[in-house]
Design a protein around this motif. Structure first.
Motif, mmCIF file in Angstrom:
data_model
loop_
_atom_site.group_PDB
_atom_site.id
_atom_site.type_symbol
_atom_site.label_atom_id
_atom_site.label_comp_id
_atom_site.label_asym_id
_atom_site.label_seq_id
_atom_site.Cartn_x
_atom_site.Cartn_y
_atom_site.Cartn_z
ATOM 1 N N UNK A 46 0.819 -1.211 0.000
ATOM 2 C CA UNK A 46 0.000 0.000 0.000
ATOM 3 C C UNK A 46 0.858 1.268 0.000
ATOM 4 N N UNK A 47 2.163 1.106 0.128
ATOM 5 C CA UNK A 47 3.061 2.256 0.119
ATOM 6 C C UNK A 47 2.954 2.999 -1.206
ATOM 7 N N UNK A 48 2.677 4.300 -1.118
ATOM 8 C CA UNK A 48 2.481 5.113 -2.319
ATOM 9 C C UNK A 48 2.229 6.553 -1.900
ATOM 10 N N UNK A 49 2.241 7.423 -2.883
ATOM 11 C CA UNK A 49 1.705 8.767 -2.697
ATOM 12 C C UNK A 49 0.216 8.693 -2.995
ATOM 13 N N UNK A 50 -0.584 9.173 -2.068
ATOM 14 C CA UNK A 50 -2.030 9.127 -2.215
ATOM 15 C C UNK A 50 -2.543 10.513 -2.608
ATOM 16 N N UNK A 51 -3.389 10.517 -3.625
ATOM 17 C CA UNK A 51 -3.933 11.754 -4.163
ATOM 18 C C UNK A 51 -5.445 11.796 -3.973
ATOM 19 N N UNK A 52 -5.938 12.928 -3.563
ATOM 20 C CA UNK A 52 -7.361 13.197 -3.544
ATOM 21 C C UNK A 52 -7.746 13.799 -4.889
ATOM 22 N N UNK A 53 -8.958 13.507 -5.354
ATOM 23 C CA UNK A 53 -9.393 14.011 -6.643
ATOM 24 C C UNK A 53 -10.890 14.291 -6.634
ATOM 25 N N UNK A 54 -11.320 15.158 -7.536
ATOM 26 C CA UNK A 54 -12.732 15.508 -7.665
ATOM 27 C C UNK A 54 -13.200 15.285 -9.098
ATOM 28 N N UNK A 55 -14.452 14.905 -9.220
ATOM 29 C CA UNK A 55 -15.043 14.613 -10.529
ATOM 30 C C UNK A 55 -16.451 15.193 -10.581
ATOM 31 N N UNK A 56 -16.999 15.352 -11.776
ATOM 32 C CA UNK A 56 -18.384 15.812 -11.879
ATOM 33 C C UNK A 56 -19.323 14.830 -11.189
ATOM 34 N N UNK A 57 -20.511 15.266 -10.798
ATOM 35 C CA UNK A 57 -21.463 14.366 -10.145
ATOM 36 C C UNK A 57 -21.730 13.113 -10.971
ATOM 37 N N UNK A 58 -21.868 11.999 -10.260
ATOM 38 C CA UNK A 58 -22.192 10.696 -10.859
ATOM 39 C C UNK A 58 -21.057 10.139 -11.722
ATOM 40 N N UNK A 59 -19.843 10.545 -11.418
ATOM 41 C CA UNK A 59 -18.664 10.058 -12.146
ATOM 42 C C UNK A 59 -17.707 9.267 -11.265
ATOM 43 N N UNK A 60 -18.051 9.056 -10.015
ATOM 44 C CA UNK A 60 -17.111 8.571 -9.014
ATOM 45 C C UNK A 60 -16.440 7.250 -9.372
#
Length: 123
Positions: free
Chosen positions: A90-104
């Motif tokens: 699980x070692x990694x750089x973790x990124x948060x991201x955003x998407x348009x609604x209903x695209x998750x």
């Protein structure tokens, strides 16, 4: 676009837990879908988990199902990734991201990214 800032990364032993947080500023999407990705050294960035704008829809990568939990609190404009039973892989750089609604659930729809936070799991 939505501006994002992750926190909560660090060094943990295998079997341990961490909770990542991502604070989002209001941008183009009033209430975007949110997701988490990770990138290990020398590898491509991969989808980890996503949650819909209303919290009803959730998707996980097979590698984290049963161990990671994504959630969100729109009052404080924050999404979370609770990571349990962590493994060295699980070692990694973790990124948060955003998407348009209903695209998750579609990794290609994410358009805004945080700078990332390092998670290191020792064996």
């Amino acid at each position: 676009q939505v501006q994002l800032a992750e926190s909560g990364g660090g060094l943990v032993q295998a079997g341990g837990s961490l909770r990542l947080s991502c604070v989002a500023s209001t941008g183009v999407f009033r209430s975007p879908d949110m997701g988490w990705f990770r990138q290990a050294p020398g590898k491509e960035r991969k989808f980890v988990a996503g949650i819909s704008w209303n919290g009803v829809g959730i998707a996980y990568a097979d590698s984290v199902k049963g161990r990671f939990t994504i959630s969100r609190d729109d009052v404080v404009k924050t999404s979370y990734l609770q990571m349990n039973s962590l493994k060295p892989e699980d070692t990694a750089v973790y990124f948060c991201a955003a998407a348009p609604p209903n695209s998750y659930a579609d990794p290609s729809r994410y358009v805004s990214w945080g700078p990332g936070t390092q998670v290191t799991v020792s064996s």
